[in-house]
Design a protein around this motif. Structure first.
Motif, short mmCIF file in Angstrom:
data_model
loop_
_atom_site.label_atom_id
_atom_site.label_comp_id
_atom_site.label_asym_id
_atom_site.label_seq_id
_atom_site.Cartn_x
_atom_site.Cartn_y
_atom_site.Cartn_z
N THR A 246 0.13 26.00 62.23
CA THR A 246 -0.96 26.98 62.42
C THR A 246 -1.14 27.78 61.21
N ALA A 247 0.29 28.49 61.01
CA ALA A 247 0.11 29.44 60.11
C ALA A 247 -0.41 28.83 58.52
N THR A 248 0.05 27.65 58.24
CA THR A 248 -0.31 27.06 57.06
C THR A 248 -1.93 26.89 56.91
N ALA A 249 -2.52 26.49 58.00
CA ALA A 249 -4.02 26.44 58.02
C ALA A 249 -4.66 27.73 58.17
N ALA A 250 -3.86 28.56 58.98
CA ALA A 250 -4.61 30.09 59.41
C ALA A 250 -4.64 30.97 58.08
N LEU A 251 -3.80 30.78 57.38
CA LEU A 251 -3.44 31.94 56.16
C LEU A 251 -4.75 31.60 55.33
N PRO A 252 -5.09 30.44 54.78
CA PRO A 252 -6.38 30.17 54.00
C PRO A 252 -7.40 30.65 54.80
N ALA A 253 -7.74 30.35 55.91
CA ALA A 253 -8.81 30.67 56.73
C ALA A 253 -9.03 32.09 56.61
N LEU A 254 -8.00 32.94 57.03
CA LEU A 254 -8.10 34.24 56.98
C LEU A 254 -8.35 34.71 55.56
N GLY A 255 -7.81 34.08 54.50
CA GLY A 255 -7.75 34.57 53.39
C GLY A 255 -9.33 34.28 52.91
N ALA A 256 -10.03 33.27 53.29
CA ALA A 256 -11.51 33.14 53.07
C ALA A 256 -12.22 34.12 53.48
N ILE A 257 -12.03 34.60 54.89
CA ILE A 257 -12.72 35.73 55.56
C ILE A 257 -12.58 37.02 54.41
N ALA A 258 -11.23 37.14 54.45
CA ALA A 258 -10.95 38.38 53.48
C ALA A 258 -11.95 38.35 51.96
N THR A 259 -11.76 37.13 51.44
CA THR A 259 -12.26 37.16 49.99
C THR A 259 -13.72 37.29 50.24
N ALA A 260 -14.30 36.85 51.30
CA ALA A 260 -15.82 36.90 51.28
C ALA A 260 -16.03 38.34 51.67
N ALA A 261 -14.95 39.10 52.13
CA ALA A 261 -15.60 40.49 52.46
C ALA A 261 -15.33 41.53 51.34
N VAL A 262 -14.77 40.98 50.19
CA VAL A 262 -14.59 41.72 49.02
C VAL A 262 -16.03 42.23 48.53
N PRO A 263 -16.22 43.60 48.14
CA PRO A 263 -17.40 44.16 48.07
C PRO A 263 -17.95 43.33 46.66
N ALA A 264 -19.10 43.34 46.36
CA ALA A 264 -19.71 42.58 45.35
C ALA A 264 -19.21 42.90 44.10
N ALA A 265 -18.85 44.31 43.85
CA ALA A 265 -18.56 44.65 42.37
C ALA A 265 -17.37 44.07 42.00
N ARG A 266 -16.29 43.89 42.99
CA ARG A 266 -14.84 43.54 42.60
C ARG A 266 -14.67 42.22 42.65
N ARG A 267 -15.41 41.59 41.85
CA ARG A 267 -15.36 40.14 41.77
C ARG A 267 -13.91 39.57 41.45
N THR A 268 -13.35 40.26 40.53
CA THR A 268 -12.17 39.70 39.76
C THR A 268 -11.02 39.80 41.04
#
Lengths: 550, 523, 99, 648
Positions: B7-29
Motif C-alpha cells: 500500500t505504501a508503495t502506491a500511496a506515496l506517489p498518490a499523496l505526492g501527486a496531491i501535494a504537487t498539485a497543491a504547490v502554488p502557481a509561482a513555485r513551479r520549480t
C-alpha cells in the motif's frame, strides 16, 4: 385520506348508527416527514400573504430548509425506530406504506431537495439589478416578457418567493409517491408533485419565452400521461375491485377467487389487468423519462430555470422510480412474465436512444437531459432484475445519481455571459484554462455520469448491472455496456472542450457563487467520491432497506 | 499487522501527486523537485519490495487483505509475485527519469496566468499514473484491478491531451486539434475495451461469486467452481479484448501511434513503457490464471495476431516519416513479441515475455527520451528535417544509436535475451510462427538503422548546425538507462531468478508442460 | 341496461380525448381534450364501482374532479401567460426548443 | 591458466570501453592505449599457445565456465569459453594481425580528428571476434557474431558524414542480419532438438538427431556463414564495405571477420558430416562464390574493390573446402590463416599506395609507382606472389591442398570441383597480375591525370588533410605503416611452408576437425603441375592485356561480361529492384492501409453512430403534439406487446 377509509365511513353510516362517526386511524408520527413538509408549504403561503416583501426571501428559505431538515430528521428517526425493517407496515388505513424503500427514497428526496433549495436561493450569480439581489426566477411571473410591467417589476425588485412553497408542495408529493400503497394515493401524489413543477418550469428570469414554452409542453404532456395513468387505474380497479396494492396483488396472484359470478365480465378479466397495468406503467415511465415517453425531457430541462431542472432531474426520477419499483414488485409480481419483456424493450431503447442522440447535442442542458434518459435506461435494467439486489441496487443508484445531477446543474448555473447562463457548448471552450477548479469539478461529475471507476457513477452502474446479470438479464448488461461506451464519447467531448481547446475571446465568465451553491456543488462532489471509493455503508443501507412491505 | 509495504508503495506517489498539485502557481520549480523526490522515494520502496521478496516463497507475498465492498464481493487484496514485483521495480525506476526528462515540458508559455498551473498538474498527473499502475500490479482482486485499469486512463488522458509536443510541424492550432484527437482516441479505445471487460467482470462474479484470485483458484482446485466451456471462453474474450487494446495488439493498435506521436516524449515513454505493460501483465496474471482452458483454446489465434503485430508493426515503422510514430510502431512490434511469448505456453516464452516487458520499457525509454531531446532542439518530429547530427552532437548521436541497437535487440544488450527467449519458447511449440517472427529482427535492424542514417549521418543540415550536445541533466537521464541495458544484457540472472518461480506457477495454472527435446543432449 | 356499455362509452370518450390532444393546435382545446380523458376515467370508475358494488370508484371520481380542477388552475395560468407573451395559443408556435 | 582466457577478451573490451566513454581528453593517448591492449591480448594468446603446446594433442582443449547467463526453466545459457586448437589458431591470427593493423593505423589515421574513436571501435572488434571464436556454446557465439557485425558497421561507417559510407555500413549490417537470422533459427532448432546449444551437446548429439533436423541446422548455419563471409547470395555488402578506412578493410573485411563463416562451419563439422546433401550445398555456394568473386575482381578499377573481389573468391575456396568435410576442414583453416597474412598485407599495401597518391583509388590513374614507394612495392609484390600461389610461398601450399582435396572428393563431383578450383586459380593469377601491373609498372599515368577525378570522388577524405588536390607526389609511407607491411610480408612468404610441410597444421587441428585423406583420382604432383600451369596462363593473359602498350586512363566500355562484372554481376541491381523498391512499395501501401482500413473501420463506426444520432435528433422537432404522438404510439405498442405476451 384514502378511499377505503371513506368506504368504511359509508358502510357504518348505512347501518344507521349515525350517532358516532369513527375517525379514521392515522399514524401521524409515521407520516411525519410528509406532514412536516406539507405544513411548511402551507405556512409558506401564509408567509407570502402576510410577511413584508423584503423579508419574505429570508423567511421562506429559512422555513423550507428547516422544514426539509426536520422532515429528514423524522425519516432518520423512523428508520432508526426500525420502521424500515422490522416494524415496516402499511399506515394510514392502507394508503401509505412505511417500509425500507419508502424511507430510503424519502431520505434521498429530502437531502436532494435541501441541496436543490440551496440552488433555488442563490442570489449572487446575476449582477445586482437596481440595488436588489436577484435569483434565477422571474421578477413577476404574470408580467409579459419584455413588457414595461416586467421592467417595473424588476425595478421594484420583486422576486418570486412563491417558488419555495411550490417546491415544498412538490416535495411533499414526491415523498408520498414512492410510499403510496394504493393507486388513488399514487395518482394524487403524482398530481401533487407535478402541478407545482409545471409552474416552477415557467418561472425563469432569463429566456422567459423558452421557460413558458417548456412549462406548456411539460404541462400538456404531463396531463396527457396522467390521464393514461388514471385510466389504467380505472381498469385495474375494474379488474380487482379495489385500488389497494395488497388486494390487487392478491387477485393478480389468484389467491382471491372470483366470489361473485355477476362480476365475471370484470373481476379477474386479464384484458383489464394487462391494459390497465400497461397504462399505469406508461404513466410512470413518462415521469422517469424513458423512451418513447422521454420527448418532453430535453425541452423541459433546457427551458426550465436551471435550479428547477436540477431539482426535477434528481428528485422526480427518484420518486418516479420508487413508485415504479413498488408497483412492479408489490402489485404486479404475479404478472412479471407479462411486463418483463416489455420493460426489456423499453430499457434497451432507452439506454441506446439516450446515449446515441446525446452525441450530437450542442446545448449543455439538453446534453444532460439526454444523459439522464440514458441513465433511466440503466436504472431500468436494475428494475428488471426482479430480485432483492435489483431493489437495493436501484435505490443505491438513485441516491448516487441524484446528487451528481444537482451538482452538475449547479455548475451549469455558474457559467454565464450577458444573456444569463451560457449553455451552448461552444461557449464552454477552454473553460479549464479560465477557471480550472470549476472545470475540474464539472469534469468529476461528467466522469461520474460516464461511470468511470472511483466515482459514484461506477458503483451504481456496477450494482445495477450486477443485479441484472444475476437476474438473468445478461443481454441487458451487454447493451448497457455498449451504450455506456457511446455515452462516454459525449461526456469526453465536453471535457475536451473545457480543457484542450483554446478559450474564446468573448467566452463566458464564471460567477463566484454564494456559499449556498458552493454547498450544493461541494455535497455533489463529496457524495460522488465517497460513493465511488467507499460505497459499502450505503450499499448496506440500500440492502437493509431493500424489502417492500405488503 | 506488519507495515503495509505494498500500500505504501502506491500511496506515496498518490499523496505526492496531491501535494504537487497543491504547490502554488509561482513555485513551479518546487513542484518539480517535490515530484522528483517522491518518485525517488517510491523507487526506494520498490527496492525494499524487491529485497523483501523471496523468489522461493509463496506465490503471492507481502500480501494485504481488507474488506472493501462486501456487496460486490470485493476485497482490498494486494500481493506480488515475481512478475508483479519486477514490473513494479520497472515502473518505480522509470518514473524519476521520466520526470527528469520532462523537466521543462510543462513550463507555461505565458507566465502571467496565475490560476492556470500546468506544471504542477503535469507532474501530479505523472505521479498519479505511477500510483495507479503500481497498485494494479499489486492487486490480487479482479475488481480492484479493473477499477485501477480504468481509472488510470483519466490522468493519462489529460497528460496526452493537455501537454502535447511543442515541436509540431503544422503550428499550434493543428497541434491542439491533433493532440485532442489523439487523447480522445486513446481514451475511447481503452474505455471501450474496459467496458467490455466490465461485462466480463460482472459475468465472472455471477459465475464465481468472488473476485479474489486466491479464492477463485482455490474453488477451481477444489472443483467447487466449474465454468461451462462457452462461459469461460466468453469471459476470457471480454478480458483479453481489454488487455489487447491496452497492449496493443494488431488490429487494435491504431491509438498508440497517435498518442505517442502527439504526447511529449516522457509521456510517450509513460504510455508505452509503463501503462501498456499493465495490459500484457494482466494477460499473464488474469487471462491465463482465471481462464486456463479458454486461453489454451484461443492460443493459436492469438499467436497468429501476435506474429502479424510483429511484422506489421516493423514494416510500418520502416514506412514512418515521424520519429516518434516510428518508435510507436516499433513498440507495437515488440508488444507482438511479448504477447506471443505469453501465449506460446512455454517456460522460455513466458519468462522471455516478462523480461521483455522490463527490457522493452528500459530500451524504449532510452531511445524515446533521447529522441525527445533531439526533437526539442530542432523543433520538428520529421526525420527528413535532420541529418549529420552526429557531427555536431556526437554524444546525443551515440546514446541514440545505443538506444536504437537495444531496440533492434543487439546481443549484449538486455532486449536480446528476452527476445531470444520468446523466440525459442515460441519456436519449440509453433515453429512456423517462430521463424516468421525471426524475420522481425531483420526488419527491426532496417528501421533502426534507416532512422539513424537519415537523422545522424551524412552532411550536416543547415538547421542542425550548432545544435547543442546533451546537457548534464539529459545525460544523467540517459546514462543510467544505458548502463542498465548493458548490465541486464550481460547478467540478467537476478531478474530471471525472481521471475522463474512465478512463471512455473503460471505454467501449472494452464497445466502445460514444455515440449521435451527430441534428442536427449549428450551430457 | 348492461353497465358494461358504459365502459365502452368511457373508452370511446378517452380515445376521442386522446385523439383531440394529438390533432388540435389550440392549447386550450388540447387541454379540454385532456379534461375529457379524465372524465372518461371518471365514468369508468363510477361504472366499475357499480359493478363491484363498492363505493371506492365513486370516491375516486370525486378525487379526480378535484385534481382536474387543480390542473385547470395551473394549466390555464401557464397557457394564459404563454398566450400573453406570444399572442397565440397554438401549441405548434411554441417550438423554440427542438433537436 | 584458464583465467587468462577471460583476460584475453577483457583487454580489448576494456580498451573499447575506456576509449569510447573517455571523451576528447583521451585523444592524445587513445591510439597508443588501443594498440597496447591489442598487443597485450596477443601476448596473452601467445602464452596460452605455449601452454597448450605443452600438453599432448588429446588434452589441449581448455574450458572455462565464467557465470550462468540466462538461467530459465529448461533453458541454460552460460558464459563459458572453450580454447582448443581451432580457436587458438584464430586467437593468434586475430590478435596478431589485429595488433599489426593497430600499429599501421596509428600512422594511417594520424590526421583524422576521431582517431581515438577509431581505435575504440578496433578494440571493440577484437573483443567481439575473440568472443566469437572462444565461446563454448552457440548462443554466446551468436553474441560475438553480432558483435563483430556491429564493429564492422561502426567502422565501415566511420566517416559518417559521407552518405556513401553510411549507406554501405547500413547495408553491411542488414545483409549480415539476414545471416544472423539463420544462426538464431539454427540455435532454436538445436534447442528443440538437443535441449541445449553447447558445443558438446550439439556436436555430440548430431548423430542421434534425425537428418531432417540436422539438415535444418546445417542450412541455417550455412546461411549465417554466407552472411558473414560474403558468400553468394549474401555477398553484396563486401564491395561497398570498402568505404571504410583501409585498415578496417584489411583487418575485418579480409583477414578475420569475413572468415567467421569458415570457422562456424568447421566448428559445426559434426552436424555437416551427418548430412552430405547439405555439404554439397556448401560446396556449391563456395564454388560459385569462388568464381563470382574472381570475375568481379577482374573488372574493378578501384584497387580496394578488386581486392575485395579477391577476398570473396578466396573465402569461396575455404567454404568449398569445408564443404568437402574432414578432407577439407584443415586446409580451409590453413588457407584462412595464410590468406589472413597476404590479404592483409595486400590491403595495407593498397592503403599505403593511396596514402601516397592523395587517396586515389582508381588503378588506371596509378602506374610505375615501384620507383616511388619501394617498400610498398616489395611487400605488395610478395603478397601478390603468395596469393596467386607462386610455388614455395604460403598461398601455394594452402590453395594447392584445397585443389587436391577438391579432386579427392572423388567421382564427377571431384572432377567438377577440381576444374572450378583450377579455373579460379587461373583467374586469381590474372586479376592480381592486372592489379600489380596497373599499380607499379607501366607509364606514370597519374602525372597528367588530375586527381581525384571529379567523376570518381575521393573515397578517403583523409585526403583533405593531405593538402591541395593537384598532381600527387607519390611518397613512401611512414615507418608505423611500412613495418606491419613487412611483417605481414614475411608471414605471406613463410607461413605456408611452416604449416604445409609435413602436414604440421593438419596434425595440429586433427583432434578437432578429424582429418581423412580422400582417394584422389589424380596424383598429388599432377594437381600441383596443373595448378602451376593455370597460374602461368593467368599471369600470361594479364601481361598480354596490360603489360604491353599504354593503359587508357578512362576505362574502355568493355565487353558485356566486363560491364556486368563492374556492377558486381548485376546482383546489386537485382537487390535494388526486388528488395528495396518492392519493400518501399509494401511499406507505403501498408501505411496507407493502416490509416484507411484499420483506423478507418473504427472511425467509420463512430461516424455512422454520429449520423444515426443526427437522424434520430430530427424526431425531436419541438412540436408538443408530435411528442404526444410518440407517447400515444408508445402506449399502444406497450399495450399490444403485453397482450401479445399473454397470447403467445
Amino acid at each position: 385520506m384514502s378511499s377505503s377509509a371513506v368506504h368504511s365511513l359509508w358502510t357504518t353510516a348505512a347501518e344507521g348508527k349515525l350517532d358516532k362517526i369513527p375517525a379514521p386511524h392515522i399514524e401521524y408520527a409515521q407520516l411525519a416527514p410528509t406532514l412536516i413538509v406539507v405544513g411548511a408549504a402551507i405556512v409558506g403561503i401564509l408567509v407570502e400573504a402576510f410577511v413584508p416583501r423584503r423579508s419574505r426571501y429570508y423567511v421562506q428559505v429559512f422555513l423550507s430548509v428547516v422544514a426539509l431538515a426536520a422532515a429528514f430528521a423524522a425519516v432518520v428517526g423512523l428508520a432508526a425506530g426500525g420502521y424500515g425493517t422490522t416494524k415496516a407496515h402499511i399506515a394510514a388505513m392502507g394508503a401509505i406504506a412505511v417500509d425500507g424503500p419508502a424511507l430510503f427514497l424519502q431520505g434521498t428526496i429530502l437531502l436532494a431537495s435541501i441541496v436543490a433549495v440551496f440552488t433555488f436561493a442563490e442570489r449572487r450569480l446575476d449582477p445586482v439589478a437596481h440595488g436588489n439581489k436577484v435569483d434565477s426566477f422571474a421578477a413577476q411571473a404574470a408580467s409579459v416578457p419584455g413588457s414595461d410591467s416586467e421592467k417595473a417589476a424588476v425595478k421594484a425588485g420583486f422576486t418570486t418567493t412563491e417558488v419555495f412553497p411550490l417546491a415544498l408542495f412538490a416535495i411533499s408529493g414526491m415523498l408520498v409517491f414512492p410510499s403510496a400503497n394504493d393507486l388513488l394515493t399514487l395518482f394524487v401524489a403524482l398530481e401533487v408533485f407535478s402541478l407545482p413543477l409545471y409552474l416552477l418550469c415557467a418561472l425563469a428570469r432569463r429566456k422567459r419565452l423558452m421557460s413558458q414554452e417548456a412549462a406548456v409542453k411539460y404541462f400538456l404532456l404531463g396531463a396527457f400521461s396522467s390521464a393514461f395513468l388514471l385510466f389504467g387505474i380505472a381498469l385495474l380497479y375494474g379488474y380487482a375491485g379495489s385500488v389497494s396494492y395488497a388486494t390487487i396483488a392478491d387477485v393478480v396472484s389468484g389467491s382471491v377467487q372470483n366470489v361473485n359470478p355477476a362480476l365475471a365480465g370484470t373481476m379477474g378479466n386479464d384484458a383489464l389487468l394487462l391494459i390497465g397495468g400497461a397504462m399505469i406503467l406508461m404513466g410512470l415511465l413518462f415521469k422517469v423519462g424513458a423512451v418513447p415517453f422521454h420527448m418532453w425531457t430535453p425541452d423541459v430541462y433546457q427551458g426550465a430555470p436551471t435550479p428547477v431542472t436540477g431539482f426535477m432531474a434528481a428528485a422526480t426520477k427518484v420518486a418516479a422510480f420508487g413508485a415504479l419499483l413498488r408497483l412492479l414488485y408489490v402489485v404486479l409480481p404475479g404478472m412479471s412474465w407479462d411486463w418483463r419483456p416489455v420493460m426489456w424493450g423499453v430499457a434497451i431503447i432507452t439506454m441506446l436512444g439516450g446515449a446515441v442522440v446525446a452525441i450530437t447535442q450542442t446545448d449543455i442542458k439538453r446534453l444532460l437531459a439526454y444523459s439522464s434518459i440514458a441513465h433511466a435506461g440503466f436504472i431500468l435494467a436494475g428494475v428488471i432484475a426482479t430480485n432483492a439486489d435489483g431493489i437495493s441496487s436501484v435505490l443505491f443508484y438513485l441516491g448516487a445519481y441524484s446528487f451528481v445531477t444537482i451538482g452538475a446543474f449547479a455548475v451549469v448555473t455558474l457559467v454565464r455571459d450577458a444573456g444569463g447562463e451560457a449553455t451552448h457548448l461552444s461557449k464552454w471552450a477552454g473553460l479549464g484554462r479560465r477557471s480550472p477548479l470549476v472545470a475540474a469539478v464539472f469534469a468529476v461529475f461528467l466522469l461520474a455520469f460516464a461511470g468511470i471507476p472511483l466515482t459514484s457513477g461506477f458503483s451504481g452502474k456496477f450494482a445495477v448491472f450486477k443485479a441484472a446479470a444475476e437476474g438473468g438479464a445478461g443481454a441487458l448488461v451487454v447493451v448497457g455496456v455498449v451504450s455506456s461506451a457511446v455515452a462516454a464519447f459525449f461526456y469526453i467531448r465536453v471535457i475536451v472542450l473545457m480543457f484542450f481547446s483554446e478559450p474564446k475571446a468573448d467566452g463566458p465568465t464564471v460567477a463566484v457563487p454564494s456559499p449556498l451553491t458552493m454547498t450544493a456543488i461541494g455535497v455533489g462532489v463529496a457524495v460522488t467520491l465517497v460513493l465511488g471509493v467507499a460505497p459499502q455503508y450505503f450499499l448496506d443501507l440500500a440492502h437493509s432497506a431493500g424489502v417492500f412491505v405488503r | 499487522m506488519s507495515f503495509p509495504l505494498l500500500t505504501a508503495t502506491a500511496a506515496l506517489p498518490a499523496l505526492g501527486a496531491i501535494a504537487t498539485a497543491a504547490v502554488p502557481a509561482a513555485r513551479r520549480t518546487a513542484a518539480k523537485w517535490l515530484a522528483l523526490l517522491v518518485s525517488v522515494a517510491t523507487l526506494a520502496l520498490a527496492a525494499i519490495q524487491l529485497v523483501r521478496f523471496e523468489p522461493g516463497g509463496d506465490r503471492y507475498q507481502l500480501t494485504e487483505s481488507h474488506a472493501w465492498i462486501k456487496d460486490f464481493g470485493v476485497r482490498y487484496e494486494l500481493g506480488v509475485d515475481g512478475i508483479g514485483v519486477a514490473l513494479i521495480g520497472l515502473t518505480a525506476l522509470l518514473i524519476p527519469f521520466i520526470i527528469a526528462a520532462g523537466w521543462h515540458d510543462a513550463d507555461p508559455l505565458e507566465t502571467n496566468s496565475s490560476r492556470w498551473r500546468p506544471t504542477q498538474g503535469f507532474f501530479a498527473l505523472i505521479l498519479a499514473v505511477e500510483a495507479m499502475v503500481v497498485l494494479s500490479f499489486e492487486a490480487t482482486d479482479v475488481f480492484l484491478f479493473y477499477i485501477l485499469f480504468e481509472a488510470m486512463l483519466i490522468p493519462m488522458y489529460f497528460l496526452i491531451g493537455g501537454f502535447g509536443d511543442r515541436a509540431h510541424a503544422q503550428g499550434d492550432e493543428a497541434a491542439a486539434t491533433q493532440r485532442s484527437y489523439a487523447a480522445v482516441k486513446f481514451l475511447l479505445y481503452n474505455l471501450v475495451g474496459g467496458l467490455i471487460m466490465l461485462a466480463a467482470v460482472i459475468g465472472l462474479y455471477v459465475v464465481a461469486g468472488s473476485f479474489s484470485l486466491s479464492e477463485i483458484a482455490a474453488a477451481r482446485a477444489s472443483g467447487s467452481l466449474h465454468m461451462a466451456t462457452n462461459t469461460e471462453r466468453l469471459l476470457f474474450l471480454g478480458f483479453f479484448f481489454a488487455f489487447a487494446v491496452k497492449a496493443p495488439l494488431w488490429p487494435l493498435h491504431t491509438w498508440l501511434p497517435n498518442a505517442m506521436g502527439e504526447a511529449t516524449a516522457p509521456v510517450a515513454v509513460l504510455i508505452t513503457a509503463v501503462v501498456d505493460k499493465v495490459g500484457t501483465f494482466a494477460m499473464l496474471r488474469f487471462c491465463l490464471q482465471l481462464f486456463p482452458e479458454a486461453s489454451k483454446w484461443a492460443t493459436p489465434v492469438i499467436v497468429v495476431l501476435a506474429v502479424i503485430s510483429i511484422i506489421y508493426g516493423a514494416l510500418l515503422a520502416v514506412g514512418q516519416r515521424d520519429i516518434k510514430r516510428l518508435v510507436a510502431y516499433a513498440s507495437i512490434s515488440h508488444f507482438g513479441f511479448i504477447i506471443m511469448g505469453i501465449f506460446a505456453m512455454t517456460s522460455q516464452g513466458q519468462s522471455g515475455a516478462t523480461l521483455y516487458m522490463i527490457n522493452h520499457g528500459i530500451s524504449t525509454a532510452a531511445l524515446m527520451l533521447v529522441a525527445g531531446f533531439l526533437i526539442s532542439r530542432r523543433g520538428s518530429r520529421l526525420i527528413s528535417d535532420y541529418g549529420g547530427v552526429q557531427k555536431v552532437a556526437p554524444v546525443l548521436a551515440g546514446t541514440f544509436l545505443i538506444g536504437g541497437l537495444a531496440t533492434l535487440s543487439l546481443p549484449g544488450l538486455a532486449p536480446f535475451v528476452s527476445e531470444f527467449l520468446v523466440l525459442v519458447g515460441t519456436f519449440s511449440r509453433y515453429p512456423v510462427a517462430g521463424v516468421i517472427a525471426t524475420l522481425g529482427i531483420v526488419l527491426a535492424a532496417l528501421y533502426v538503422l534507416v532512422l539513424y542514417q537519415r537523422t545522424m549521418t551524412g552532411p550536416v543540415k543547415a538547421e542542425v548546425q550548432g545544435m547543442p550536445d546533451l546537457k548534464v541533466r539529459e545525460l544523467l537521464v540517459v546514462a543510467p538507462l544505458i548502463a542498465l541495458l548493458i548490465f541486464l544484457g550481460v547478467y540478467p540472472k537476478p531478474l530471471t531468478d525472481i521471475v522463474n518461480p512465478a512463471v512455473r506457477q503460471t505454467m501449472s495454472d494452464v497445466q502445460k508442460k514444455d515440449p521435451n527435446p527430441v534428442v536427449e543432449a549428450a551430457k | 341496461m348492461n353497465p358494461v356499455n358504459y365502459l365502452y362509452l368511457a373508452a370511446l370518450l378517452f380515445t376521442i380525448g386522446a385523439a383531440g390532444v394529438l390533432i388540435r393546435r389550440n392549447a386550450i382545446v388540447v387541454f379540454m381534450c385532456v379534461e375529457l380523458m379524465l372524465n372518461a376515467c371518471n365514468l369508468a370508475f363510477v361504472c366499475f364501482s357499480r359493478l363491484h358494488g363498492n363505493l371506492d370508484g365513486q370516491v375516486i371520481a370525486f378525487f379526480t374532479m378535484v385534481v382536474a380542477a387543480a390542473e385547470v388552475v395551473v394549466g390555464l395560468a401557464i397557457i394564459v401567460s404563454l398566450f400573453r407573451s406570444r399572442h397565440s395559443a397554438s401549441v405548434d408556435d411554441a417550438s423554440l426548443m427542438k433537436l | 591458466m584458464d583465467n587468462l582466457i577471460a583476460l584475453l577478451i577483457a583487454a580489448p573490451l576494456l580498451g573499447a570501453a575506456v576509449l569510447l566513454c573517455g571523451g576528447r581528453r583521451l585523444d592524445g593517448i587513445g591510439h597508443w592505449l588501443g594498440t597496447l591492449l591489442a598487443g597485450a591480448s596477443f601476448v596473452l594468446g601467445a602464452v596460452l599457445f605455449v601452454d597448450m603446446l605443452d600438453r599432448s594433442a588429446g588434452h589441449r582443449t581448455v574450458t572455462k565456465h565464467l557465470f550462468s547467463w540466462v538461467p530459465v526453466e529448461g533453458f541454460q545459457a552460460d558464459v563459458g569459453f572453450q580454447l582448443d586448437q581451432l580457436s587458438m589458431t584464430f586467437v593468434l591470427l586475430i590478435t596478431g594481425v589485429g595488433t599489426l593493423i593497430h600499429i599501421y593505423s596509428i600512422g594511417y589515421m594520424e590526421h583524422d580528428e576521431n582517431r581515438r574513436r577509431f581505435f575504440g571501435y578496433l578494440n571493440l572488434f577484437l573483443a567481439a571476434m575473440l568472443l566469437l571464436v572462444l565461446a563454448d556454446n552457440y548462443l554466446l557465439l551468436y553474441v560475438g557474431w553480432e558483435g563483430v557485425g556491429l564493429a564492422s558497421y561502426l567502422l565501415i561507417g566511420f566517416w559518417q558524414h559521407k552518405p556513401s559510407a553510411a549507406t554501405a555500413a547500413k547495408k553491411a549490417f542488414l545483409v549480415n542480419r539476414v545471416g544472423d537470422m539463420g544462426l538464431s533459427i539454427a540455435i532454436m532448432v538445436m534447442f528443440t532438438t538437443f535441449g541445449s546449444f553447447t558445443f558438446p551437446a550439439v556436436l555430440g548429439g548430431a548423430d542421434g538427431a534425425s537428418s531432417g533436423r540436422n539438415t535444418a541446422i546445417g542450412l541455417m548455419l550455412l546461411l549465417a556463414a554466407c552472411g558473414k563471409s560474403a558468400q553468394v547470395p549474401l555477398q553484396s555488402w563486401l564491395g561497398d564495405a570498402m568505404e571504410g578506412p583501409t585498415p578496417v578493410s584489411a583487418l575485418i573485411h579480409a583477414a578475420t571477420m569475413v572468415t567467421a563463416g569458415v570457422y562456424l562451419i568447421t566448428r559445426s563439422g559434426a552436424v555437416f558430416n551427418a548430412v552430405p546433401d547439405v555439404q554439397t550445398v556448401v560446396v556449391i555456394v563456395g564454388g560459385v562464390t569462388l568464381l563470382f568473386g574472381a570475375i568481379v575482381g577482374c573488372a574493378k578499377d578501384d584497387i580496394k574493390k578488386a581486392l575485395a573481389g579477391s577476398t570473396m573468391s578466396q573465402i569461396g575456396y575455404m567454404i568449398l573446402a569445408t564443404g568437402l568435410g574432414p578432407i577439407g576442414y584443415a586446409f580451409a583453416i590453413m588457407h584462412l590463416v595464410t590468406h589472413g597474412f597476404f590479404k592483409a598485407g595486400l590491403f595495407l599495401g593498397a592503403g599505403s599506395v593511396m596514402h601516397g597518391m592523395n587517396d586515389e583509388v582508381d588503378m588506371r590513374k596509378y602506374g610505375g609507382l615501384r620507383k616511388y614507394m619501394p617498400v610498398t612495392f616489395v611487400t605488395f609484390g610478395l603478397g601478390y606472389l603468395a596469393i596467386i600461389g607462386f610455388p614455395g610461398l604460403s598461398g601455394f601450399f594452402s590453395k594447392d591442398k584445397i585443389i587436391e582435396a577438391a579432386f579427392a572428393k572423388g567421382g564427377t563431383e571431384g572432377w567438377i570441383l577440381g576444374a572450378v578450383t583450377l579455373l579460379g586459380a587461373a583467374i586469381t593469377a590474372y586479376y592480381m597480375t592486372r592489379v600489380m601491373i596497373l599499380t607499379f609498372f607501366g607509364e606514370e599515368r597519374w602525372k597528367h591525370a588530375k586527381t581525384p577525378s571529379p567523376d570518381q570522388p575521393s573515397v578517403e577524405p583523409a585526403a583533405e588533410t593531405h593538402g591541395a588536390h593537384d598532381e600527387p607526389h607519390p611518397h613512401e609511407s611512414p615507418k608505423s605503416m611500412t613495418i606491419p607491411m613487412i611483417v605481414l610480408a614475411f608471414g605471406s612468404v613463410f607461413a605456408g611452408g611452416i604449416f604445409g610441410i609435413g602436414d604440421r597444421f593438419v596434425k595440429w587441428l586433427e583432434p578437432i576437425t578429424s582429418f581423412s585423406h580422400g582417394d584422389s583420382p589424380v596424383g598429388q604432383w599432377t594437381v600441383t603441375a596443373a595448378t602451376i600451369v593455370c597460374l602461368l596462363v593467368g599471369v600470361g593473359l594479364a601481361i598480354a592485356q596490360y603489360g604491353r602498350g599504354p593503359v587508357p586512363v578512362v576505362a574502355p566500355r568493355g565487353s558485356l561480361l566486363t560491364r556486368a562484372a563492374r556492377r558486381d554481376l548485376l546482383q546489386d541491381d537485382f537487390n535494388h529492384v526486388v528488395l528495396v523498391r518492392g519493400g518501399e512499395h509494401l511499406t507505403r501501401s501498408l501505411v496507407y492501409l493502416d490509416h484507411s482500413l484499420v483506423d478507418g473501420v473504427v472511425n467509420g463506426t463512430a461516424a455512422s453512430v454520429g449520423g444515426l444520432s443526427g437522424r434520430l435528433r430530427k424526431l425531436q422537432n419541438g412540436f408538443a403534439r408530435s411528442y404526444a404522438v410518440s407517447m400515444f404510439g408508445g402506449a399502444v405498442v406497450i399495450i399490444a406487446a403485453t397482450l401479445l405476451m399473454r397470447a403467445v
